[in-house]
Design an enzyme around this catalytic site. Structure first.
Site, PDB file in Angstrom:
ATOM      1  N   ILE A  13       0.899  -1.149   0.000  1.00 39.81           N
ATOM      2  CA  ILE A  13       0.000   0.000   0.000  1.00 39.81           C
ATOM      3  C   ILE A  13       0.941   1.203   0.000  1.00 39.81           C
ATOM      4  O   ILE A  13       1.520   1.540   1.036  1.00 39.81           O
ATOM      5  CB  ILE A  13      -0.936   0.007   1.223  1.00 39.81           C
ATOM      6  CG1 ILE A  13      -1.810  -1.249   1.228  1.00 39.81           C
ATOM      7  CG2 ILE A  13      -1.823   1.258   1.207  1.00 39.81           C
ATOM      8  CD1 ILE A  13      -2.721  -1.363   2.443  1.00 39.81           C
ATOM      9  N   PRO A  14       1.155   1.842  -1.145  1.00 43.43           N
ATOM     10  CA  PRO A  14       2.323   2.708  -1.325  1.00 43.43           C
ATOM     11  C   PRO A  14       2.173   4.114  -0.742  1.00 43.43           C
ATOM     12  O   PRO A  14       2.124   5.118  -1.474  1.00 43.43           O
ATOM     13  CB  PRO A  14       2.476   2.746  -2.848  1.00 43.43           C
ATOM     14  CG  PRO A  14       1.087   2.600  -3.353  1.00 43.43           C
ATOM     15  CD  PRO A  14       0.392   1.669  -2.396  1.00 43.43           C
ATOM     16  N   CYS A  15       2.178   4.185   0.580  1.00 39.56           N
ATOM     17  CA  CYS A  15       2.086   5.489   1.222  1.00 39.56           C
ATOM     18  C   CYS A  15       3.331   6.328   0.963  1.00 39.56           C
ATOM     19  O   CYS A  15       3.308   7.556   1.140  1.00 39.56           O
ATOM     20  CB  CYS A  15       1.829   5.342   2.716  1.00 39.56           C
ATOM     21  SG  CYS A  15       2.977   4.261   3.574  1.00 39.56           S
ATOM     22  N   HIS A  16       4.423   5.696   0.518  1.00 37.86           N
ATOM     23  CA  HIS A  16       5.629   6.450   0.186  1.00 37.86           C
ATOM     24  C   HIS A  16       5.418   7.345  -1.030  1.00 37.86           C
ATOM     25  O   HIS A  16       6.211   8.271  -1.259  1.00 37.86           O
ATOM     26  CB  HIS A  16       6.815   5.498  -0.064  1.00 37.86           C
ATOM     27  CG  HIS A  16       6.573   4.506  -1.141  1.00 37.86           C
ATOM     28  ND1 HIS A  16       5.919   3.301  -0.913  1.00 37.86           N
ATOM     29  CD2 HIS A  16       6.886   4.511  -2.472  1.00 37.86           C
ATOM     30  CE1 HIS A  16       5.859   2.624  -2.048  1.00 37.86           C
ATOM     31  NE2 HIS A  16       6.432   3.332  -2.998  1.00 37.86           N
TER      32      HIS A  16
END
Length: 281
Positions: free
Chosen positions: A245-248
């Protein structure tokens, strides 16, 4: 042997972390020989290491590691998200560019805090150092990087989201999903614990393509709450499944990185790694 060590995520991340510090301290790009010397390596070894790992030369890679990289992404690879409800993310579809299956839990299951659940966990290597992973029978429910915050802190963080669950160490049960996550082979299933608002935010994150970014206000608009930028930021920070889950890929409208739950050096490293691999194709 050194070649085996060179292929480990912990080793690579350690070198990358030191490279970040040296580049920042120098205020810009360093000649290859100087950067390699500061890292205690020969130029040829440093070049081979990064070319093999990320697919570009160290000189090119420095551009991705630089502090201004996020601003460049915002300028060149800024994604304006469509409404998450219309993106077909819930259910069982394949998401972004990895084979992922999203099975968001029901509000009742989330409220139960893991009561009656058996959760497997294990530690694994990754391109960004050691990770601790946790999973229900349905999929990965936690993935955190330990390099910056430490193993104990990550373990307590992930376990604290399931206070009533029974945890058991069983890395073999998670291994296929971890392989899919970081090597792109197979399918990784996700079962993240979160409330309805958090789930919407995480779904929107998963609509951001690799090597692209979106702002917190973009995400707020995509989920139908344009005035909830601060709440969106909180939900992004509470993402339990790092990388997948690419919160970056969420950054500030100014081009600043914002925060990152597992440490800002990890966020910078992931964004650099994704950009380098995308441009090398």
């Amino acid at each position: 042997m050194r070649d085996e060590q060179d292929l480990s995520g912990a080793y690579h991340y350690g070198v990358m972390r030191r490279a970040l510090e040296e580049i920042d301290a120098a205020g810009g790009n360093l000649p290859l020989d100087d950067l390699a010397a500061r890292l205690g390596m020969s130029s040829s070894h440093f070049q081979r290491l990064f070319s093999a790992w990320v697919g570009v030369s160290p000189k090119r890679y420095q551009q991705y590691l630089a502090l201004g990289h996020a601003k460049a992404l915002l300028r060149d690879r800024h994604t304006v998200l469509e409404a998450a409800d219309g993106a077909g993310l819930s259910g069982g579809g394949r998401l972004h560019d990895l084979f992922l299956r999203w099975e968001a839990m029901s509000p009742g299951a989330w409220a139960a805090k893991g009561e009656g659940q058996r959760i497997a966990w294990g530690t694994f290597d990754s391109p960004f150092g050691e990770v601790i992973a946790m999973a229900t029978q349905r999929g990965l429910c936690g993935l955190g990087f330990t390099a910056e915050t430490g193993r104990e802190a990550v373990m307590a963080d992930l376990a604290g989201r399931w206070p009533k669950a029974e945890l058991r160490e069983d890395p073999a049960a998670l291994a296929p999903w971890i392989t899919a996550a970081f090597e792109g082979r197979g399918e990784a299933r996700l079962d993240p614990p979160g409330g309805p608002f958090q789930i919407k935010v995480w779904e929107a994150l998963m609509a951001i393509p690799t090597a692209h970014v979106a702002t917190y206000s973009d995400i707020a608009a995509a989920i139908g709450h344009p005035g909830a930028v601060r709440a969106v930021g909180t939900a992004v920070g509470r993402n339990p499944v790092g990388f997948l889950i690419p919160c970056h890929r969420a950054i500030r409208a100014s081009g600043g990185l914002g925060g990152y739950h597992w440490g800002l050096p990890v966020k910078r490293a992931i964004l650099a790694w994704e950009s380098a691999r995308a441009d090398a194709v």
